[in-house]
Design an enzyme around this catalytic site. Structure first.
Site, mmCIF file in Angstrom:
data_model
loop_
_atom_site.group_PDB
_atom_site.id
_atom_site.type_symbol
_atom_site.label_atom_id
_atom_site.label_comp_id
_atom_site.label_asym_id
_atom_site.label_seq_id
_atom_site.Cartn_x
_atom_site.Cartn_y
_atom_site.Cartn_z
ATOM 1 N N LEU A 119 -55.521 98.899 79.850
ATOM 2 C CA LEU A 119 -55.216 98.063 78.686
ATOM 3 C C LEU A 119 -54.155 97.005 78.964
ATOM 4 O O LEU A 119 -54.094 95.994 78.291
ATOM 5 C CB LEU A 119 -54.754 98.932 77.520
ATOM 6 C CG LEU A 119 -55.808 99.290 76.474
ATOM 7 C CD1 LEU A 119 -55.189 100.176 75.406
ATOM 8 C CD2 LEU A 119 -56.421 98.059 75.856
ATOM 9 N N VAL A 166 -58.081 91.710 68.061
ATOM 10 C CA VAL A 166 -58.599 92.346 69.276
ATOM 11 C C VAL A 166 -57.514 93.125 70.031
ATOM 12 O O VAL A 166 -56.329 92.944 69.797
ATOM 13 C CB VAL A 166 -59.236 91.299 70.223
ATOM 14 C CG1 VAL A 166 -60.386 90.610 69.544
ATOM 15 C CG2 VAL A 166 -58.197 90.268 70.665
ATOM 16 N N GLU A 167 -57.947 93.984 70.946
ATOM 17 C CA GLU A 167 -57.077 94.830 71.771
ATOM 18 C C GLU A 167 -56.167 95.693 70.903
ATOM 19 O O GLU A 167 -55.014 95.953 71.235
ATOM 20 C CB GLU A 167 -56.225 93.965 72.724
ATOM 21 C CG GLU A 167 -57.023 93.133 73.700
ATOM 22 C CD GLU A 167 -57.562 93.951 74.860
ATOM 23 O OE1 GLU A 167 -57.456 95.188 74.816
ATOM 24 O OE2 GLU A 167 -58.100 93.355 75.788
ATOM 25 N N GLY A 168 -56.689 96.156 69.769
ATOM 26 C CA GLY A 168 -55.903 96.965 68.848
ATOM 27 C C GLY A 168 -55.373 96.122 67.710
ATOM 28 O O GLY A 168 -54.662 95.139 67.933
#
Length: 830
Positions: free
Chosen positions: A376, A502-504
């Site tokens: 991540l 995005v990405e959480g």
């Protein structure tokens, strides 16, 4: 009087031991020495001395003889600790253990060593990387026409797709031995930043294959055969990758994906009895999904027949599936908020894949979640910060020029105090965004994988970009809301929610990840205590716990002493690594680091597992930790740049804004704390004289705003790395050129205003006024020409695109917003 002096001396001595975190052994020795001295010099207090020696001996034996200490104290604490710690799933454990602790550990320590910050290497590009950015990336930006991409083609042109593939932009992270560019993290960041300042669609297209997805997963976990086959194809662009994780029922809680695969045997490509997996899934929001040839897929793997071993439920697994595989369904496109990068759903029903298609092969079955968590950092540390920096720098450079060029009430709008306030926020936040981008991407290049810091960068840089672009839109006004080739902000404005999501999702990142993960991971003792408490060997767990818990207690007491003293002294005596006007910020950040450490320990002790559910409290502590990092990164950037005096207002604005935000977050934490007595205690310890930090002053904001309104080395450093063409047919080139013309004309206009004030000139029309001014020798012919050229250029800058009444829509298909032929004819040439 002597007694009072003695009491004060002893109190000061005891406080010093707490402040400097004396060990238990040192405490024992020093108290022994003090008692010995007292016994030797005072012969009249034998009863009191004897009692003191008895108490000291009892306490010293209990605390220093570990078997006794464990029996009388530690075992009880151990049992209580096990009851209050929050439950943790396997996926939460994987997320917690992913990545590394870096500068965030120093910030959580309560006493950061600033020399360690200064020792971190300055991020930099190799000659090859710089040449690539100045060459192919610059050429790509010149090829891009964001208006046509977004409103006419709804995609990148074929020429752009070919250019991206041929120049290896999909393979920046792939090593050269596999045909990739093998770029550093900072180079990857700079490439995305530059493209983002030209086209968000193109930036997303380039950054996704270089972020969390097949290439990175293969590099870390793939088999040699998988790497040798796929990585060269990905580097050349023969394969377009996507990664399918998010589904309708699993967004931010990606670990709950319902997609499943079942281990089985069946015929595959003419071979009988092939060991593989029958997979069914339903995914959406998959970037590059509609055009992908290679699908990275995450699903939960089950082995009911136990063909792989004794476990029936193996966990999340990742596989690579060619999209032409029978049963793979590539859905229709999503349309992400008028930013038409390729994005869409895909699904499959009982699609059979052989075991060799699992990334890393059969050995990696069930390890997918850990693999994903460990990867991540790229998306959070590189791609989204770069996207944020590109958009913010573009807005800063463009709106700074526009605010000097655009006039109202016969003044540049940037000279109005209300606009100045907004310009200061734009400049300060952009400086911070780029500082954090550089430091965070640079961490990856020195071998770090900063999980908590990457979450901080993702959340705060995307949120700060949102503020910058919104502020710039406020300044641009009506021209900002009218779409067309001339509009330099609308596309960034429309794209804001994409980076936030995005990405959480950002709300989850702030409330659950930054502090929730940081409090455990970055704390010097908590993770060790959790490991000890979860040790299956209880006896061994108690022994390990005993070694840590008393160090933790000393740490907490020390931070209590430090916080109170630093509050009383306003951190005046804290050791600072530099001199001059910047030194105070190091001292105050040290003070707030101690405050964070104290508040965190007290919260974990008092609330235990309940803290996990107090998201508003953890969100406020996340803001404290975050702004400690944001200010740290900005201090480092200022030093790395050679501490240019002209940039000092930017640094001061960021640090003062962060300190004020930290203070307000702590005050709100104490105000809403469920245990009121503890809240009052913490407030006294941290802010004994009340709130001492203030927002950046109007005077400082004025200095920052001025930096945006004129060409300068500072303005160039602040916006370095974006696409800034000299071509005046391009929006940015036109703005920069007009800014210079307007500034040159202002000197002439000042002469004219002076002549008016003296009665030499009357208020008449501009062209006639210039002619009269020349005739009366107020200005020269050349100076009059400067004013006319500037006026013409200004008119061109503030012009807004217009279209026919029907906006060129196709009557035959009302669902289409535009067509290439109609809008190309309808749009005024830019």
């Amino acid at each position: 009087m002597i007694a009072l002096v003695a009491i004060l001396a002893v109190s000061g001595f005891v406080w010093s031991l707490f402040y400097f975190r004396a060990s238990l052994a040192l405490w024992t020795v020093l108290i022994f020495v003090c008692l010995s001295v007292w016994t030797g010099i005072d012969k009249n207090s034998t009863i009191l001395q004897s009692l003191s020696w008895i108490i000291f001996a009892a306490i010293a034996i209990v605390l220093n003889v570990r078997p006794i200490r464990r029996q009388l104290i530690t075992n009880t604490i151990f049992s209580a600790f096990k009851k209050i710690i929050p439950s943790m799933s396997a996926t939460e454990q994987d997320a917690l253990e992913a990545g590394s602790v870096w500068w965030d550990g120093e910030l959580f320590s309560g006493a950061p060593n600033w020399e360690n910050l200064h020792k971190i290497a300055k991020p930099g590009l190799s000659k090859e990387e710089q040449d690539f950015i100045d060459g192919p990336v610059e050429q790509l930006c010149a090829l891009l026409n964001d208006w046509e991409i977004s409103h006419l083609q709804h995609d990148l042109s074929e020429d752009v797709w070919d250019f991206i593939k041929k120049n290896g932009l999909f393979g920046m992270i792939i090593p050269k031995r596999y045909g990739g560019l093998g770029f550093s993290a900072i180079a990857h960041s700079c490439v995305v930043e530059k493209i983002a300042s030209r086209s968000v669609t193109a930036a997303v297209t380039v950054m996704v294959p270089n972020s969390l997805g097949p290439a990175e997963l293969l590099l870390r976990y793939g088999t040699d055969e998988q790497k040798s086959y796929y990585l060269p194809r990905l580097a050349r662009g023969d394969e377009i990758p996507c990664f399918a994780l998010t589904g309708p029922e699993a967004g931010s809680d990606a670990s709950s994906i319902p997609d499943r695969g079942v281990v089985c045997r069946q015929e595959f490509e003419g071979q009988k009895d092939v060991l593989g997996i029958r997979v069914s899934w339903d995914k959406r929001y998959i970037t590059l999904g509609p055009v992908a040839t290679l699908l990275g897929l995450a699903f939960k793997l089950y082995d009911p027949d136990k063909l792989l071993g004794s476990e029936e439920e193996l966990g999340i697994t990742v596989a690579l599936i060619p999209t032409k595989t029978k049963g793979v369904v590539i859905g229709r496109r999503h349309f992400p908020i008028n930013i038409p990068f390729q994005n869409g759903p895909n699904s499959g029903k009982d699609v059979f894949i052989p075991m060799t298609w699992l990334i890393g092969g059969q050995e990696r079955a069930g390890q997918g979640w850990r693999m994903l968590m460990e990867c991540l950092a790229a998306g959070r540390s590189i791609s989204l910060p770069a996207l944020s920096a590109g958009a913010s720098k573009l807005a800063t450079r463009a709106i700074g020029a526009y605010a000097r060029i655009r006039r109202q009430f016969k003044l540049p709008i940037g000279k109005f105090e209300g606009v100045e306030e907004v310009l200061a926020r734009i400049g300060g936040l952009t400086y911070m965004i780029d500082s954090v981008r550089l430091m965070t991407a640079g961490a990856l290049d020195i071998g770090e994988e900063p999980a908590v810091i990457s979450a901080i960068a993702k959340y705060h840089l995307t949120e700060s970009m949102r503020k910058v672009v919104n502020d710039a839109m406020d300044i641009q006004g009506g021209a900002g809301i009218c779409l067309g080739p001339r509009n330099f902000l609308a596309r960034s404005y429309q794209a804001l929610p994409i980076s936030i999501t995005v990405e959480g999702a950002n709300i989850l990142t702030r409330c659950l990840i930054i502090f929730g993960q940081g409090a455990i991971r970055c704390h010097p003792y908590v993770l060790q205590e959790l490991d000890a408490a979860s040790n299956p060997d209880t006896t061994q767990g108690k022994i390990l716990f005993d070694k840590i818990v008393f160090k933790h207690a000393g740490f907490t007491i020390s931070n209590m002493a430090r916080s109170f003293f630093l509050g009383l002294s306003h951190a005046l005596f804290v050791k600072k690594p530099v001199q001059g006007p910047v030194a105070k910020y190091y001292r105050q950040l040290t003070r707030m680091s101690s405050a964070l450490a104290l508040a965190s320990d007290m919260s974990m002790l008092a609330l235990g597992g309940e803290l996990k559910r107090k998201e508003r409290l953890s969100g406020r502590m996340a803001d404290v930790l975050s702004h400690l990092y944001l200010a740290s990164a900005t201090l480092k950037r200022f030093r790395d740049d050679g501490s240019p005096e002209a940039d000092l207002p930017l640094l001061q604005w960021v640090c003062e804004n962060s300190l004020f935000t930290i203070q307000e977050s702590l005050i709100e934490l104490f105000r809403n704390y469920p245990i009121r007595s503890l809240a009052h205690f913490l407030r006294i310890m941290v802010f004994p004289f009340g709130q001492t930090y203030r927002k950046p002053s109007d005077k400082l904001g004025h200095k920052v705003a001025l930096l945006l309104l004129s060409p300068s080395d500072t303005r160039e450093r602040l916006t370095k790395g974006i696409y800034a063409p000299k071509d005046v047919t391009q929006v940015m080139g036109r703005l920069d050129a007009t800014l210079e013309k307007v500034i040159a004309a202002e000197k002439v206009e000042k002469k004219i205003r002076k002549a008016k004030a003296e009665g030499l000139l009357k208020e008449i029309r501009s062209h006639a006024l210039l002619a009269v001014a020349v005739k009366l020798n107020v200005i020269t012919e050349a100076e009059a020409n400067l004013v006319m050229v500037a006026a013409k250029a200004r008119k061109e800058v503030i012009a807004v695109d217009d279209f026919p009444a029907d906006l060129g829509l196709m009557a035959s298909d009302p669902s289409l917003s535009s067509t290439s032929s109609a809008l190309k004819k309808a749009t005024r040439s830019s």
